[in-house]
Enzyme design. Structure first.
Site, PDB file in Angstrom:
ATOM      1  N   GLU A 364       0.845  -1.193   0.000  1.00 29.22           N
ATOM      2  CA  GLU A 364       0.000   0.000   0.000  1.00 29.22           C
ATOM      3  C   GLU A 364       0.881   1.245   0.000  1.00 29.22           C
ATOM      4  OE1 GLU A 364      -4.138  -0.997   1.976  1.00 29.22           O
ATOM      5  OE2 GLU A 364      -2.612  -0.834   3.520  1.00 29.22           O
ATOM      6  N   CYS A 448     -10.973   2.442   5.992  1.00 34.87           N
ATOM      7  CA  CYS A 448     -10.279   3.702   6.315  1.00 34.87           C
ATOM      8  C   CYS A 448     -10.605   4.812   5.335  1.00 34.87           C
ATOM      9  CB  CYS A 448      -8.774   3.482   6.378  1.00 34.87           C
ATOM     10  SG  CYS A 448      -8.090   2.713   4.896  1.00 34.87           S
TER      11      CYS A 448
HETATM   12 ZN   LIG Z   1      -7.598   4.352   3.320  1.00 36.18          ZN
END
Ligand SMILES: [Zn+2]
Length: 687
Positions: A364, A448
């Site tokens: 990520e 998120c």
């Molecule tokens: Zn996120």
């Protein structure tokens, strides 16, 4: 009638002359002079509750966020058990912990977003909902101040024992931010008190002579500085510095922690799975044993020795933001030099043209310099918002408009693309080219990004203006007004009227009780050509310095400042080292990056070629995507007599091109008309 027309024509010619800065234009107003700050000014925010947004571009988006996104996210947090976790931890409900380990942070982020809404938009029903949620959170807090529902419910014996991945400190930071935002918006102390008790618990646990630890996911550092600013408690600033300084030890804090974790311990994970407590360390830190590489968490080097952005992109943004906050409070030159190096590394080698970062899904995050794939760009929405947080702090440290250019680039492109126009579907990964399969989702197993959208957009007001000892700074061109008290104790209000980003004209009207001398700092975007500034209709010839025109004079109520920024269509090319965008161009107009969606084209996107000299024009389409300026052009379409069906590779075939009209829309409006192909980078060719 005729005389009237004559006057109008005179005025029009005069305005044009002013705009072009021709010799017809009247010289600078006498009291006006350039003021070029020799030292970096110390910039402060204009508090969000003193900024009103009344803007054709932003108001509809913020209204969707307030009326749809906020409610949608709350319902998902309820439905998925993230809120109920607090009731379980408080022993008021039975059951297991739901959601990812850091689910508490999503609830705190929702409260922070709701608080920003309450700061400018009184809403008793929303306020009651927030108060109820805060009571449920407070009930879950332990007597010693500890709160983290995952550890409380599932792994109480592992409190503070898996800092690399359990996210207790990350959640704590989200709580501190929500507590401060809620207090500043409503004057209510309940959540701030929960935050202070937890901060004191952390402060009594970590530090010299106490436990040695740092967060695996940064956030607590910047949040501790925020709590310090709200309370004046020096221990919180010291604790933020402690967490920053603990990074990059050899052996790593995380390696020592790993060796202490019980090797056979199983813990609950997403979707009801069970994993070994060391599983994520093994995956991210021990991919090539015996090496223990913690660059995923920016723990590869002490922070002052870092010069390359590595690892998980959201973590990096929060770390750099925390470093900037500590540097702002302490004047730490080592941190400031590091931040300069890191910002150059990210923005000159590791950032998409949309202002997003982090190309890889594997970590990520960051990979190598110039590795910026488009079709599988990760470009997480949280990381894009992180670029806004970091560059805003860099600007506050330096007064350099370069950072607001970057902030604006991320904000108007990568961040805005993270949510649909109707406000209830989101991007986690946000590609710059996609096939028909990609679409935004209403929620994610790790949510998120939706909670970041709910938290971030109501805070946009904080980026528009800043203030310094000598005056007011106008950073972003967003209609509305700001009122603030400058250092002499008098109040100034600036009302901004503009149709930016569709048009480049901005009008600022000053309101003062009596004439006052101060500097109005106006940003001139780095992407713009020559801009024109007027004061009460007279052109002023003040050169921009570090991206701002600094107009120092005695201001009176009713003074009007005009800014005209040319919004030209620009073709952008990528550094040739970015192999994925070689031979292609992207289109930019003002702060907006454009893209092609298949629905607007008559030819397949893969066959469209935009010749270097193709004429490009723009016009506003009020019915499209809520009203956007589109770019039209005459491109060519590649045609070949043979289909590709039977080939992956083949000898070059004779091809010819035919003229085809293309239409580009702003990237921030992409993906709102069904699933279809999209490209930011368009194949280019010679004339
Ligand atoms: Zn996120």
């Amino acid at each position: 009638m005729l005389a009237h027309e004559g006057i109008k024509l005179e005025l029009w010619i005069f305005s044009l002359a002013v705009l072009l800065g021709s010799p017809r234009a009247v010289g600078a107003a006498k009291a006006t002079q350039s003021k070029d700050p020799k030292e970096a000014p110390r910039l402060a925010e204009v508090p969000i509750r003193q900024v009103v947004i009344d803007d054709k571009f932003w108001s509809p988006r913020l209204e969707v966020n307030r009326t749809k996104t906020l409610d949608h996210v709350y319902q998902e947090l309820e439905a998925t058990g993230s809120i109920r976790n607090f009731d379980v931890a408080a022993k008021k409900a039975a059951g297991k912990f739901s959601q990812p380990w850091w689910a508490d942070s999503d609830v705190y982020k929702w409260i922070e977003g709701a608080s920003y809404v309450l700061a400018t938009h009184p809403d008793p029903a929303l306020e009651a909902k927030v108060d109820d949620l805060i009571a449920r959170i407070a009930a879950a807090q332990e007597r010693d101040g500890y709160i983290d529902t995952h550890v409380q419910i599932e792994e109480p014996d592992l409190r503070w024992k898996d800092l690399a991945f359990f996210h207790e400190l990350f959640c704590a930071g989200s709580l501190f931010e929500a507590g401060v935002a809620h207090y500043q918006a409503t004057g209510k102390r309940a959540l701030r008190e929960v935050a202070i008790k937890l901060a004191d618990c952390i402060d009594s646990t970590f530090g010299p002579g106490k436990m040695d630890g740092i967060p695996g996911h940064e956030e607590v550092e910047l949040a501790l500085v925020r709590l310090y600013r709200a309370t004046g408690e020096q221990r919180y600033l010291k604790l933020a510095e402690y967490f920053l300084n603990g990074r990059g030890q050899k052996p790593s804090v995380f390696e020592r922690e790993y060796n202490r974790l019980p090797a056979d311990r199983m813990v609950n994970w997403l979707g009801g799975q069970t994993i070994n407590v060391r599983f994520l360390d093994d995956h991210f830190f021990r991919a090539h044993p015996p090496a223990f590489d913690t660059s995923y968490s920016q723990d590869n080097l002490p922070v002052r020795e870092q010069s390359v952005a590595v690892g998980h992109a959201v973590r990096a943004m929060y770390l750099y933001s925390g470093m900037a906050d500590v540097a702002y409070e302490t004047g730490d030159q080592g941190l400031m030099k590091t931040l300069d190096r890191l910002n150059d590394n990210v923005t000159l080698r590791r950032m998409y043209v949309t202002g997003g970062i982090g190309p890889s899904a594997k970590n990520e995050g960051f990979t190598d310099d110039y590795d910026l794939p488009n079709d599988n760009a990760y470009q997480e929405t949280c990381a894009s918002a992180g670029m806004v947080l970091w560059n805003h702090r860099m600007f506050k440290l330096t007064g350099d408009g370069r950072y607001i250019d970057l902030l604006e680039q991320s904000l108007y492109n990568a961040v805005l693309a993270g949510v649909s126009l109707e406000g209830s579907t989101f991007c986690y990964a946000t590609p710059l080219a996609c096939n028909t399969a990609f679409k935004r989702q209403p929620w994610f197993e790790v949510p998120c990004c939706p909670t970041t959208v709910a938290r971030f957009f109501p805070s946009v007001g904080r980026y528009i203006y800043s203030q310094s000892e000598d005056g007011l700074w106008v950073n972003l061109y967003i209609g509305g007004q700001a009122s603030t008290t400058l250092q002499e104790g008098w109040k100034v209000t600036v009302r901004q009227t503009t149709n930016y980003p569709w048009e480049g004209k901005v009008k600022l009207q000053v309101t003062l009780e009596k004439p006052e001398e101060f500097t109005l700092h106006l940003r001139v975007p780095g992407w713009a050509g020559e801009s024109a500034v007027t004061v009460n209709g007279e052109t002023i010839s003040v050169p921009a310095s570090k991206g701002y025109v600094h107009i120092h004079r005695q201001w009176s109520g009713g003074d009007v400042v005009g800014l005209s920024v040319p919004l030209e269509i620009q073709r952008l090319e990528a550094n040739p080292k970015v192999l994925q965008s070689r031979g292609q161009v992207a289109l930019r107009r003002g702060p907006l990056i454009y893209c092609l969606e298949q629905i607007d084209q008559t030819a397949d996107l893969d066959r469209i070629v935009l010749p270097t000299r193709a004429t490009l024009t723009d016009h506003f389409e009020p019915q499209l995507l809520g009203g956007v300026t589109v770019i039209n052009g005459q491109a060519r379409v590649r045609a070949s007599s043979n289909s590709w069906d039977q080939y992956l590779y083949r000898p070059v075939q004779p091809t010819h091109t035919e003229a085809v009209a293309i239409k580009a829309i702003p990237y921030c409006g992409w993906g709102n008309r069904g699933h279809q192909e999209m490209r930011v980078w368009i194949d280019s060719a010679g004339p």
